[in-house]
Design an enzyme around this catalytic site. Structure first.
Site, short mmCIF file in Angstrom:
data_model
loop_
_atom_site.label_atom_id
_atom_site.label_comp_id
_atom_site.label_asym_id
_atom_site.label_seq_id
_atom_site.Cartn_x
_atom_site.Cartn_y
_atom_site.Cartn_z
N CYS A 29 -14.82 -22.20 -5.88
CA CYS A 29 -13.95 -23.36 -6.14
C CYS A 29 -13.75 -24.16 -4.86
O CYS A 29 -13.46 -23.61 -3.82
CB CYS A 29 -12.55 -22.92 -6.56
SG CYS A 29 -12.49 -21.56 -7.68
N CYS A 40 -5.42 -28.77 -1.73
CA CYS A 40 -4.37 -27.78 -2.01
C CYS A 40 -3.66 -27.46 -0.70
O CYS A 40 -4.26 -27.52 0.37
CB CYS A 40 -5.02 -26.52 -2.58
SG CYS A 40 -3.84 -25.23 -3.05
N GLY A 73 -6.44 -26.78 -6.46
CA GLY A 73 -5.02 -27.13 -6.55
C GLY A 73 -4.15 -26.01 -7.08
O GLY A 73 -4.64 -25.09 -7.73
N GLU A 74 -2.86 -26.12 -6.80
CA GLU A 74 -1.89 -25.17 -7.34
C GLU A 74 -1.14 -25.92 -8.46
O GLU A 74 -0.33 -26.80 -8.17
CB GLU A 74 -0.94 -24.71 -6.23
CG GLU A 74 0.28 -23.94 -6.67
CD GLU A 74 0.00 -22.84 -7.70
OE1 GLU A 74 -0.90 -22.02 -7.49
OE2 GLU A 74 0.70 -22.83 -8.74
N CYS A 80 -13.04 -25.68 -16.69
CA CYS A 80 -12.11 -25.35 -15.62
C CYS A 80 -11.72 -26.66 -14.93
O CYS A 80 -12.58 -27.37 -14.42
CB CYS A 80 -12.80 -24.40 -14.64
SG CYS A 80 -11.84 -24.03 -13.18
N SER A 102 -2.37 -14.95 -9.57
CA SER A 102 -3.29 -14.52 -8.52
C SER A 102 -2.58 -13.53 -7.62
O SER A 102 -1.73 -13.91 -6.82
CB SER A 102 -3.76 -15.73 -7.72
OG SER A 102 -4.42 -16.62 -8.58
N LEU A 103 -2.91 -12.27 -7.79
CA LEU A 103 -2.21 -11.21 -7.08
C LEU A 103 -2.93 -10.87 -5.78
O LEU A 103 -2.38 -11.01 -4.69
CB LEU A 103 -2.13 -10.00 -8.01
CG LEU A 103 -0.99 -9.02 -7.85
CD1 LEU A 103 0.35 -9.71 -7.80
CD2 LEU A 103 -1.02 -8.03 -9.02
N HIS A 104 -4.15 -10.38 -5.89
CA HIS A 104 -5.06 -10.12 -4.78
C HIS A 104 -4.65 -9.04 -3.80
O HIS A 104 -5.40 -8.77 -2.85
CB HIS A 104 -5.38 -11.41 -4.00
CG HIS A 104 -5.91 -12.53 -4.86
ND1 HIS A 104 -6.82 -12.31 -5.87
CD2 HIS A 104 -5.67 -13.86 -4.87
CE1 HIS A 104 -7.10 -13.46 -6.46
NE2 HIS A 104 -6.41 -14.42 -5.88
N CYS A 150 -10.13 -19.11 0.11
CA CYS A 150 -10.37 -20.23 -0.81
C CYS A 150 -10.85 -21.48 -0.08
O CYS A 150 -10.31 -21.85 0.97
CB CYS A 150 -9.08 -20.52 -1.57
SG CYS A 150 -9.28 -21.82 -2.78
N GLU A 182 -13.41 -31.54 -8.54
CA GLU A 182 -14.44 -30.71 -9.17
C GLU A 182 -13.96 -30.17 -10.50
O GLU A 182 -12.79 -29.84 -10.64
CB GLU A 182 -14.69 -29.47 -8.30
CG GLU A 182 -15.47 -29.75 -7.07
CD GLU A 182 -15.59 -28.51 -6.19
OE1 GLU A 182 -15.77 -27.40 -6.72
OE2 GLU A 182 -15.51 -28.67 -4.97
N SER A 223 -3.41 -20.88 -14.01
CA SER A 223 -3.48 -19.88 -12.95
C SER A 223 -2.63 -20.33 -11.77
O SER A 223 -2.74 -21.46 -11.30
CB SER A 223 -4.94 -19.71 -12.52
OG SER A 223 -5.04 -18.81 -11.45
N CYS A 271 -4.62 -20.18 0.93
CA CYS A 271 -5.19 -18.84 0.73
C CYS A 271 -6.44 -18.66 1.60
O CYS A 271 -7.28 -19.55 1.69
CB CYS A 271 -5.53 -18.60 -0.74
SG CYS A 271 -4.08 -18.66 -1.80
N ASN A 285 -15.78 -14.46 -3.63
CA ASN A 285 -16.94 -15.34 -3.49
C ASN A 285 -16.96 -15.83 -2.05
O ASN A 285 -16.03 -16.52 -1.62
CB ASN A 285 -16.75 -16.51 -4.47
CG ASN A 285 -18.04 -17.22 -4.76
OD1 ASN A 285 -18.95 -17.22 -3.94
ND2 ASN A 285 -18.11 -17.84 -5.91
N1 SAH Z 1 -3.91 -22.21 -7.25
C1 SAH Z 1 -4.16 -21.44 -8.41
C2 SAH Z 1 -5.42 -21.80 -9.17
C3 SAH Z 1 -6.67 -22.09 -8.42
S1 SAH Z 1 -7.78 -20.85 -7.90
C4 SAH Z 1 -4.14 -19.97 -8.09
O1 SAH Z 1 -3.96 -19.62 -6.94
O2 SAH Z 1 -4.22 -19.16 -9.00
C5 SAH Z 1 -8.30 -19.89 -9.27
C6 SAH Z 1 -8.52 -18.43 -8.88
O3 SAH Z 1 -9.65 -18.27 -8.03
C7 SAH Z 1 -7.33 -17.84 -8.13
O4 SAH Z 1 -7.09 -16.52 -8.58
C8 SAH Z 1 -7.84 -17.82 -6.71
O5 SAH Z 1 -7.11 -16.92 -5.93
C9 SAH Z 1 -9.30 -17.47 -6.92
N2 SAH Z 1 -10.20 -17.79 -5.80
C10 SAH Z 1 -10.19 -18.86 -4.99
N3 SAH Z 1 -11.19 -18.79 -4.09
C11 SAH Z 1 -11.85 -17.66 -4.36
C12 SAH Z 1 -12.99 -17.01 -3.79
N4 SAH Z 1 -13.61 -17.55 -2.74
N5 SAH Z 1 -13.39 -15.85 -4.32
C13 SAH Z 1 -12.76 -15.30 -5.38
N6 SAH Z 1 -11.68 -15.85 -5.97
C14 SAH Z 1 -11.23 -17.01 -5.46
#
Ligand code: SAH
Length: 354
Positions: free
Chosen positions: A333, A112, A159-160, A105, A214-216, A119, A92, A191, A116, A290
């Protein structure tokens, strides 16, 4: 498998053509066809002799993504693409038109393995790494399809990227190469979920790209609940290497923080985040999570999002709430590909039942 000609840097292409006893100006012509004029195949290359085209065909494969579907948002012009690769896998990519320039993007892997919890990209695991040419062609195919110039690229799709380090680095160098599209490294964002040794290595590559982390979550305990990578690297290590990245590159970092209702979105979480960032020059991007059906996580209520933002703001942290793009075409994503895989397995079932 034959090497992919689109993944060769300009210097490598010069050497490859020397090996095929070709004059060096051919390398310039070929690179220009592939990376500036965005040729779909050798057929487009009017000033390349037939004999050379056959020779190249014998020695290389030519990456060209095939557009499977595109969904266009009537609200803001966002376009989500599903492309198929030569081996039948799918990726995608997203086109995002902004006032300050168009952004794409890109995905860095097929699937991946980071796992997470919020995701969709990781639901089916990792299939394989993408080659540089396959990442470049996501940008090229979208440029061809929209007819628009792309000024920004974010490596934030499936992907990472740091789990596919060498190919991603090659991609960044080729994307910003003056012989190709020449996209400024300052307009490229990578990212990562926070692979510490690779961030350290990236800091030493002498690049001008933006690193998004990506901290979260503000504590290891909470981060572990959302991101399995937190079992491998503590926040102390992650923040340490982020500081190192800033010191080495002088580039301000972006921290991504998805707000999940009942998980990481209280004022206490926000205060802990302020302490964690501890004056590091950065930008915080808040994203109400999301929702992905298979995950069952709920986005924070708008009031909590704003309260969270206020705490950061009052403590001098540069913070924005990510504008949601393509709301009407929806899908976080990785959802497009995941849905496609499900449809295919449904078709398989029907096929075996008949
Ligand atoms: N693997 C990388 C890049 C891909 S995801 C990473 O972890 O950063 C890009 C961003 O979208 C990351 O910050 C990821 O944590 C976030 N993300 C993935 N799924 C999501 C969702 N359902 N809602 C909000 N953010 C999301």
């Amino acid at each position: 498998m034959k090497p992919d000609i689109k993944s060769l840097t300009f210097e490598e292409l010069v050497l490859a053509l020397t090996d095929l006893n070709q004059p060096s100006y051919r390398a310039k012509q070929l690179y220009d066809w592939m990376h500036v004029r965005l040729a779909v195949s050798y057929d487009d290359m009017t000033n390349i002799p037939k004999a050379l085209k056959s020779l190249l065909q014998e020695n290389f494969q030519y990456t060209s993504l095939h557009q499977e579907t595109v969904q266009c948002s009537a609200l803001d012009g966002t376009r989500k693409y599903l492309f198929s690769l030569a081996d039948g896998e799918c990726v995608e990519s997203v086109f995002l038109p902004y006032k300050h320039g168009n952004s794409v993007c890109v995905s860095s892997q097929v699937g991946c393995r980071m796992g997470c919890k919020f995701c969709a990209s990781t639901l089916d695991g990792l299939k394989r790494n993408l080659r540089a040419g396959e990442m470049l062609d996501q940008v090229y195919a979208i440029t061809r399809q929209t007819g628009e110039r792309i000024s920004n690229v974010v490596i934030m799709g499936t992907g990472e990227p740091l789990d596919n380090y060498d190919n991603v680095l090659r991609f960044i160098r080729m994307l910003s190469d003056e012989h190709g599209l020449h996209i400024s490294q300052r307009n490229i964002t990578l990212s990562t979920c926070g692979l510490v040794p690779q961030i350290r290595q990236l800091a030493e590559e002498n690049l001008q790209i933006t690193l998004a982390l990506s901290l979260h979550a503000p504590t290891d305990e909470k981060r572990k609940q959302l991101m399995p990578v937190a079992y491998r690297y503590s926040l102390k290590e992650v923040m340490g290497v982020c500081r190192y990245y800033f010191e080495k590159t002088g580039r301000r970092l972006t921290f991504e923080y998805s707000l999940v209702s009942g998980s990481n979105d209280t004022k206490t979480d926000a205060m802990q985040l302020v302490r964690l960032l501890n004056g590091l020059p950065c930008h915080v991007n808040l994203i109400p999570v999301n929702p992905v059906a298979e995950r069952g996580l709920k986005p924070s209520a708008p009031a909590s999002v704003h309260a969270f933002q206020k705490v950061l703001d009052q403590n001098g942290i540069n913070v924005t709430i990510r504008r949601e793009m393509g709301r009407d075409i929806d899908g976080a994503c990785g959802q497009l590909r995941h849905r496609r895989l499900q449809e295919m397995s449904e078709e398989d079932k029907q096929f075996s039942e008949t």
